[in-house]
Design a protein around this motif. Structure first.
Motif, PDB file in Angstrom:
ATOM      1  N   ASP A  83       0.996  -1.138  -0.145  1.00 28.68           N
ATOM      2  CA  ASP A  83       0.048  -0.190  -0.568  1.00 28.68           C
ATOM      3  C   ASP A  83       0.565   1.395   0.123  1.00 28.68           C
ATOM      4  N   LEU A  84       1.934   1.242   0.510  1.00 35.12           N
ATOM      5  CA  LEU A  84       3.074   2.154   0.228  1.00 35.12           C
ATOM      6  C   LEU A  84       3.626   2.918  -0.693  1.00 35.12           C
ATOM      7  N   VAL A  85       3.820   1.302  -1.615  1.00 37.70           N
ATOM      8  CA  VAL A  85       4.511   1.863  -3.207  1.00 37.70           C
ATOM      9  C   VAL A  85       2.791   2.626  -3.804  1.00 37.70           C
ATOM     10  N   THR A  86       2.082   1.817  -4.000  1.00 38.80           N
ATOM     11  CA  THR A  86       0.710   2.236  -4.157  1.00 38.80           C
ATOM     12  C   THR A  86       0.813   3.681  -3.767  1.00 38.80           C
TER      13      THR A  86
ATOM     14  N   TYR B 232      20.834   4.417   6.465  1.00 40.91           N
ATOM     15  CA  TYR B 232      20.592   3.306   7.485  1.00 40.91           C
ATOM     16  C   TYR B 232      19.763   2.392   7.228  1.00 40.91           C
ATOM     17  N   GLY B 233      19.433   1.848   6.958  1.00 37.85           N
ATOM     18  CA  GLY B 233      19.043  -0.200   6.567  1.00 37.85           C
ATOM     19  C   GLY B 233      17.692   0.559   6.746  1.00 37.85           C
ATOM     20  N   THR B 234      17.346  -0.363   8.247  1.00 41.15           N
ATOM     21  CA  THR B 234      15.994  -0.064   8.507  1.00 41.15           C
ATOM     22  C   THR B 234      16.102  -0.338   9.545  1.00 41.15           C
ATOM     23  N   VAL B 235      14.866  -0.300  10.225  1.00 43.15           N
ATOM     24  CA  VAL B 235      14.591   0.378  11.339  1.00 43.15           C
ATOM     25  C   VAL B 235      13.633  -1.550  12.574  1.00 43.15           C
ATOM     26  N   ASP B 236      14.444  -1.359  13.888  1.00 38.56           N
ATOM     27  CA  ASP B 236      13.259  -3.053  14.171  1.00 38.56           C
ATOM     28  C   ASP B 236      12.168  -2.686  14.996  1.00 38.56           C
ATOM     29  N   VAL B 237      11.298  -3.696  13.800  1.00 37.58           N
ATOM     30  CA  VAL B 237      10.379  -2.831  14.663  1.00 37.58           C
ATOM     31  C   VAL B 237       9.569  -4.749  14.934  1.00 37.58           C
ATOM     32  N   GLY B 238       7.747  -4.607  15.913  1.00 38.42           N
ATOM     33  CA  GLY B 238       8.377  -5.891  16.460  1.00 38.42           C
ATOM     34  C   GLY B 238       7.620  -6.379  18.052  1.00 38.42           C
ATOM     35  N   ALA B 239       7.369  -7.222  17.806  1.00 35.77           N
ATOM     36  CA  ALA B 239       7.646  -7.803  19.396  1.00 35.77           C
ATOM     37  C   ALA B 239       9.042  -8.171  19.513  1.00 35.77           C
TER      38      ALA B 239
ATOM     39  N   GLY C  84      12.706  -5.059   9.779  1.00 29.01           N
ATOM     40  CA  GLY C  84      12.727  -4.006   9.110  1.00 29.01           C
ATOM     41  C   GLY C  84      12.084  -3.825   8.550  1.00 29.01           C
ATOM     42  N   GLY C  85      12.106  -2.085   9.365  1.00 28.27           N
ATOM     43  CA  GLY C  85      10.741  -1.008   8.860  1.00 28.27           C
ATOM     44  C   GLY C  85      11.364  -0.065   8.814  1.00 28.27           C
ATOM     45  N   LEU C  86      10.751   0.725   7.009  1.00 25.95           N
ATOM     46  CA  LEU C  86      11.378   1.686   6.922  1.00 25.95           C
ATOM     47  C   LEU C  86      10.815   2.984   7.553  1.00 25.95           C
ATOM     48  N   VAL C  87      11.849   4.509   7.543  1.00 23.16           N
ATOM     49  CA  VAL C  87      11.149   5.787   8.450  1.00 23.16           C
ATOM     50  C   VAL C  87      10.415   6.380   6.781  1.00 23.16           C
ATOM     51  N   ILE C  88       9.033   6.464   7.225  1.00 23.61           N
ATOM     52  CA  ILE C  88       8.292   7.515   5.918  1.00 23.61           C
ATOM     53  C   ILE C  88       8.152   8.945   6.492  1.00 23.61           C
ATOM     54  N   GLY C  89       8.254   9.163   7.806  1.00 21.32           N
ATOM     55  CA  GLY C  89       8.382  10.050   8.018  1.00 21.32           C
ATOM     56  C   GLY C  89       8.706  10.534   9.782  1.00 21.32           C
ATOM     57  N   SER C  90       7.680  11.890   9.672  1.00 22.53           N
ATOM     58  CA  SER C  90       7.990  12.164  10.878  1.00 22.53           C
ATOM     59  C   SER C  90       6.475  13.556  11.168  1.00 22.53           C
TER      60      SER C  90
ATOM     61  N   SER D 283       9.308  10.043  14.650  1.00 25.81           N
ATOM     62  CA  SER D 283       9.930   9.224  13.134  1.00 25.81           C
ATOM     63  C   SER D 283       9.060   8.308  12.988  1.00 25.81           C
ATOM     64  N   TYR D 284       8.110   8.393  12.089  1.00 21.31           N
ATOM     65  CA  TYR D 284       6.939   7.056  11.604  1.00 21.31           C
ATOM     66  C   TYR D 284       8.201   5.828  10.760  1.00 21.31           C
ATOM     67  N   VAL D 285       7.401   4.725  11.136  1.00 17.87           N
ATOM     68  CA  VAL D 285       7.605   3.838  11.065  1.00 17.87           C
ATOM     69  C   VAL D 285       7.357   2.613  10.427  1.00 17.87           C
ATOM     70  N   ALA D 286       7.195   2.331   8.460  1.00 17.01           N
ATOM     71  CA  ALA D 286       6.253   1.517   7.788  1.00 17.01           C
ATOM     72  C   ALA D 286       7.073   0.210   8.114  1.00 17.01           C
ATOM     73  N   SER D 287       6.073  -1.120   8.752  1.00 13.84           N
ATOM     74  CA  SER D 287       6.713  -2.470   8.884  1.00 13.84           C
ATOM     75  C   SER D 287       6.058  -2.629   8.207  1.00 13.84           C
ATOM     76  N   PRO D 288       7.212  -4.077   7.504  1.00 12.69           N
ATOM     77  CA  PRO D 288       6.848  -5.397   6.418  1.00 12.69           C
ATOM     78  C   PRO D 288       5.123  -5.292   6.331  1.00 12.69           C
ATOM     79  N   ASP D 289       4.721  -5.674   7.651  1.00 10.91           N
ATOM     80  CA  ASP D 289       3.252  -5.759   7.535  1.00 10.91           C
ATOM     81  C   ASP D 289       2.391  -5.039   7.300  1.00 10.91           C
TER      82      ASP D 289
END
Length: 152
Positions: free
Chosen positions: A41-44, A76-83, A88-94, A100-106
């Motif tokens: 959905d982020l790509v879309t 910088y690579g991805t940000v660790d997210v999840g339990a 790896g999540g992507l920082v997409i904004g702030s 920061s806002y991070v989009a997780s793979p799910d």
């Protein structure tokens, strides 16, 4: 929203816009998709929206361009997210206040609790990009009506 802004705040309003994508944004979105690190959905989203900058809503709300997201990932690579903190999540904004806002793979969207991304503490703020964008819209509406931003 900008009527009387300078009188109330002492400085002129900044850029408050949803910018359409430029070719570099679309190319970056395709690269993120090809790498398999961006939720679909982020790509879309990046097919229609280049970036969001609401500088004058609270501290500001920003959804970065795909080109900026890709550059940050490359640097910088991805940000660790999840339990288990190893997805790896992507920082997409702030939020303009250093969080920061991070989009997780799910597809879930998280917000950092502190300004550091080295060992982030994250709160899930939306189950997917659509819910996140709806919450942003609610924050904008609230700010335009009450001069108070939302919780994002």
């Amino acid at each position: 929203m900008t009527d009387g802004f300078e009188r109330r705040h002492g400085f002129p309003p900044g850029a408050n816009e949803v910018r359409p994508p430029v070719p570099a944004d679309r190319t970056a979105a395709r690269t993120l998709a090809r790498l398999g690190i961006a939720p679909a959905d982020l790509v879309t989203f990046y097919d229609s929206v280049g970036e969001i900058a609401w500088e004058d809503v609270g501290n500001g709300y920003f959804v970065d361009s795909a080109a900026d997201v890709l550059l940050r990932f490359q640097q910088y690579g991805t940000v660790d997210v999840g339990a288990d903190q190893n997805n790896g999540g992507l920082v997409i904004g702030s939020n303009g206040g250093g969080l920061s806002y991070v989009a997780s793979p799910d597809g879930a969207i998280h917000r950092t609790r502190t300004t550091t991304l080295d060992e982030p503490e994250l709160d899930r703020v939306a189950d997917d990009l659509r819910q996140f964008l709806e919450t942003l819209e609610q924050s904008l509406t609230r700010f335009a009506t009450t001069d108070e931003p939302g919780f994002l």
